[in-house]
Design a protein around this motif. Sequence first.
Motif, short mmCIF file in Angstrom:
data_model
loop_
_atom_site.label_atom_id
_atom_site.label_comp_id
_atom_site.label_asym_id
_atom_site.label_seq_id
_atom_site.Cartn_x
_atom_site.Cartn_y
_atom_site.Cartn_z
N HIS A 153 -24.41 -11.75 34.12
CA HIS A 153 -23.64 -12.98 34.30
C HIS A 153 -23.89 -13.54 35.70
CE1 HIS A 153 -21.04 -13.09 30.66
NE2 HIS A 153 -21.33 -11.80 30.64
N ASP A 154 -24.72 -14.55 35.80
CA ASP A 154 -24.92 -15.28 37.04
C ASP A 154 -25.44 -16.67 36.68
OD1 ASP A 154 -27.74 -15.04 36.58
OD2 ASP A 154 -27.75 -13.11 37.61
N ASN A 155 -25.89 -17.42 37.66
CA ASN A 155 -26.32 -18.79 37.42
C ASN A 155 -27.84 -18.94 37.33
OD1 ASN A 155 -23.66 -19.82 37.46
ND2 ASN A 155 -23.66 -19.81 39.70
N THR A 156 -28.55 -17.81 37.24
CA THR A 156 -30.01 -17.87 37.17
C THR A 156 -30.44 -18.64 35.92
OG1 THR A 156 -30.09 -15.69 38.20
CG2 THR A 156 -32.12 -16.50 37.19
N ARG A 178 -25.07 -21.99 31.54
CA ARG A 178 -26.25 -21.97 32.39
C ARG A 178 -27.40 -22.70 31.73
NH1 ARG A 178 -26.92 -15.49 32.49
NH2 ARG A 178 -28.54 -15.91 34.02
#
Length: 429
Positions: A153-156, A178
Motif C-alpha cells: 500500500h503506497d502511491n507508487t 493509485r
Amino acid sequence: MTQTSVQTSNFDKSNRLNAAAKLKQIDALLTNSQALWRCRSFECEQLPWIQAFPKLADAVWQLSDDSLETIDACQKRLNAALLPALAADLQGQGVQWPLALFEQSAVGSKALGIVTEKTPEAVLAAEDEPHFSAHIKGRKWQQINAFVAKLPHDNTPVLEWCAGKGHLGRLIAKAHHREVVSLEWQQTLCEAGEQFAAKWQLPQTFICADAFAGQSEQLHTEQLAVALHACGDLHVKLLQHASEAGTKQLVISPCCYHLIQAKQYQPLSKVAKSSALILNRADLQLPLQQSVIANDKHKGYRLQEMAWRLGFDALQRKVRGRNEYLPVPAIKQSQLTGEFGGFCLWAAQEKGLSLPTDIDFEAYQQIGEQRQRLTRRIDLVAHLFRALLEQWLLLDRVCFLQERGYQVELSEFCSNSITPRNALIYAFK
C-alpha cells in the motif's frame, strides 16, 4: 553502516542463500528421479520403472480406480499414498533422497519456510463489488481480489502486464486510489477496459502493445509492475525488462510454464543454468496437471476419452504394423455419447487410416480401459513430483531477481481450492 543496515544486509544474504540452497536440493532430487516423472504414459504398455521401484509399483496397483482422483487432487494425500513405498525402494537400492522435500507441498511459502496467510477479505466496499466483479467468473474474481489484497500500500504508479480487459488494474485503481497503466495487445480488450475506467472515473489508462515486442520503455524505476497469471515467456519478459529498468517493485503470479517460444526451458538464474536438467515443453506441463474444479460428469468424460484414445491406439498399432503412438485430434464432448466403434472410424478418417471391416471393437475397447488404468497410475507417480518441479521453476525466478539486486518474498496469495497456481513472487528494492 548502521546496526539496522547490517541486520538488513545479513537477512538479505541469508534469504538469498536459502533460496539458492533450496533450489540446489530440489534440482538434485529431480535430476535423480527423472525416470519416475518424465514418462510418456500414453506410450507405455507397463509401468516403465517397475524393475527399479517394485514396491512403488505394488503400491499404485493396490489403489482402487475410484480413489485415484481424490488422491491426485491433494498433494498431501498423494504423498501419504506413495512416499512410504518409494522410501522402501530407495532403501533397497541403498540410495538416499531428501524425501522431506515432498512434504513441503505448498508451491510457494513452504519452499522458503514462510507462513502462508489465510485468503484475505474483500478489498472493495460491498456496494461497489457487484459492479467490478460482473462478467468475471467466481474463482477468477476471488483470485483477483486476493492478489490485490497482497499488494503493498503506497502511491507508487502501477504497470499491469498482459492486462486483458484490465480487471486487475481497475480493482487496484479503485481499492488503492493509485494510477494504473494496463498493457494489452488486443485492441478490443483495451477499448472495453477504457470504457469501464471512464465510466467509473478510474485513474487507469491502456497501452495497446505486444509484450514480446520490446516494451522495456514502459517500465520505470518508480513503479510497481504486476502480472496475475501471465503465461510462460510473458511473465519472464516482465522479470527481465523490469530488472533491467530497476523497477522498484514487482508482484507476479506465474502460470503456464510450458508456453515458451524455445523448444526447451531457458533457465534464468545462475543456479538453474548450472543444472543438468533439460526441460522440454511437455515437462513444463507437469505442475499444471492438477484440477480442482472439474465435476464428476466432466471427470467421467475425461476418463472415457482417455480409454477410447488408448483403445484406438492399440487398434492403429495393429493395423499399421508399427508399435508407436499416433496422436488423434481433439474431440467434442458430444462424440463421447456414441459408440466406441464410431469414435475409431472417425479417428481413422482423421489420420487417413483404412480399417478392416472385421474389427472386434469391443475387444479393443477393453484394451483401452486396461491401458487407461495403467496410464493413470504412471501419471499419479509423476504427479508426486509436480509441486517440486514448480518449486524449482519458482525458485529459479526468485534467484534470478536476487541476483539482480532485489529482496524477494515467495508466498501464496490464495488457497489451492481457488487456483493451484497460487504462488506469489514479491520483489522489491
